[in-house]
Design a protein around this motif. Structure first.
Motif, mmCIF file in Angstrom:
data_model
loop_
_atom_site.group_PDB
_atom_site.id
_atom_site.type_symbol
_atom_site.label_atom_id
_atom_site.label_comp_id
_atom_site.label_asym_id
_atom_site.label_seq_id
_atom_site.Cartn_x
_atom_site.Cartn_y
_atom_site.Cartn_z
ATOM 1 N N GLN A 1 46.108 59.742 36.380
ATOM 2 C CA GLN A 1 46.476 58.869 37.649
ATOM 3 C C GLN A 1 47.503 57.832 37.156
ATOM 4 N N ALA A 2 48.364 57.700 37.947
ATOM 5 C CA ALA A 2 49.446 56.845 37.706
ATOM 6 C C ALA A 2 49.088 55.452 38.536
ATOM 7 N N PRO A 3 49.708 54.090 38.283
ATOM 8 C CA PRO A 3 49.583 52.842 38.741
ATOM 9 C C PRO A 3 49.584 52.936 40.475
ATOM 10 N N GLU A 4 48.762 52.703 41.308
ATOM 11 C CA GLU A 4 48.830 52.559 42.597
ATOM 12 C C GLU A 4 48.845 54.242 43.248
ATOM 13 N N LYS A 5 48.503 55.370 42.406
ATOM 14 C CA LYS A 5 48.362 56.513 43.102
ATOM 15 C C LYS A 5 47.180 57.236 42.993
ATOM 16 N N GLU A 6 47.008 58.098 43.638
ATOM 17 C CA GLU A 6 45.477 58.790 43.565
ATOM 18 C C GLU A 6 45.553 59.592 42.307
ATOM 19 N N ARG A 7 44.472 59.800 41.739
ATOM 20 C CA ARG A 7 44.106 60.797 40.689
ATOM 21 C C ARG A 7 44.564 62.173 40.797
ATOM 22 N N GLU A 8 45.414 62.965 40.338
ATOM 23 C CA GLU A 8 45.822 64.408 40.617
ATOM 24 C C GLU A 8 45.550 65.163 39.336
ATOM 25 N N PHE A 9 44.888 66.506 39.684
ATOM 26 C CA PHE A 9 44.952 67.359 38.916
ATOM 27 C C PHE A 9 46.143 67.905 37.938
ATOM 28 N N VAL A 10 45.946 67.972 36.842
ATOM 29 C CA VAL A 10 47.074 68.528 35.924
ATOM 30 C C VAL A 10 46.884 69.971 35.666
#
Length: 120
Positions: free
Chosen positions: A39-48
């Motif tokens: 999860q980057a700042p101000e972004k949604e959590r994403e699958f890696v």
């Protein structure tokens, strides 16, 4: 319950590498798969990436294919994420998670996360 502890984050220059580790403890016999999310700042959590605990099959988000590699050590109950050719856009908090045999498609257990910062 399964407890997860990540390590290996840090600051690296673009083009560099890092290896993240996630150690599982507790009821590890129920683990179906383990995965990494970010999860980057101000972004949604994403699958890696994810890996099946028994068969070892893997899955990656397209943006990391060819650069990141997920692996596991069943004896140590640990999953790794080798990250090469890092880019500034890879900067995020990386968390590992597990799904269990009861609900294989649901990520029920999470670690606290580790910060990865890639400078340009």
């Amino acid at each position: 319950q399964v407890q997860l502890v990540e390590s290996g984050g840090g600051l690296v220059q673009a083009g560099g590498s890092l290896r993240l580790s996630c150690a599982a403890s507790g009821r590890t016999f129920i683990i179906y798969s383990m995965g990494w999310f970010r999860q980057a700042p101000e972004k949604e959590r994403e699958f890696v990436a994810s890996i099946n605990w028994s068969g070892g099959s893997t899955s990656y988000v397209s943006s990391v294919k060819g650069r990141f590699s997920i692996s596991r050590d069943n004896a140590k109950n640990t999953v790794y994420l080798q990250m090469n050719s890092l880019k500034p856009e890879d900067t995020a908090i990386y968390s590992c998670a597990t799904s269990d045999l009861i609900a294989p498609g649901r990520w029920d257990y999470w670690g606290q996360g580790t910060q990865v910062t890639v400078s340009s």
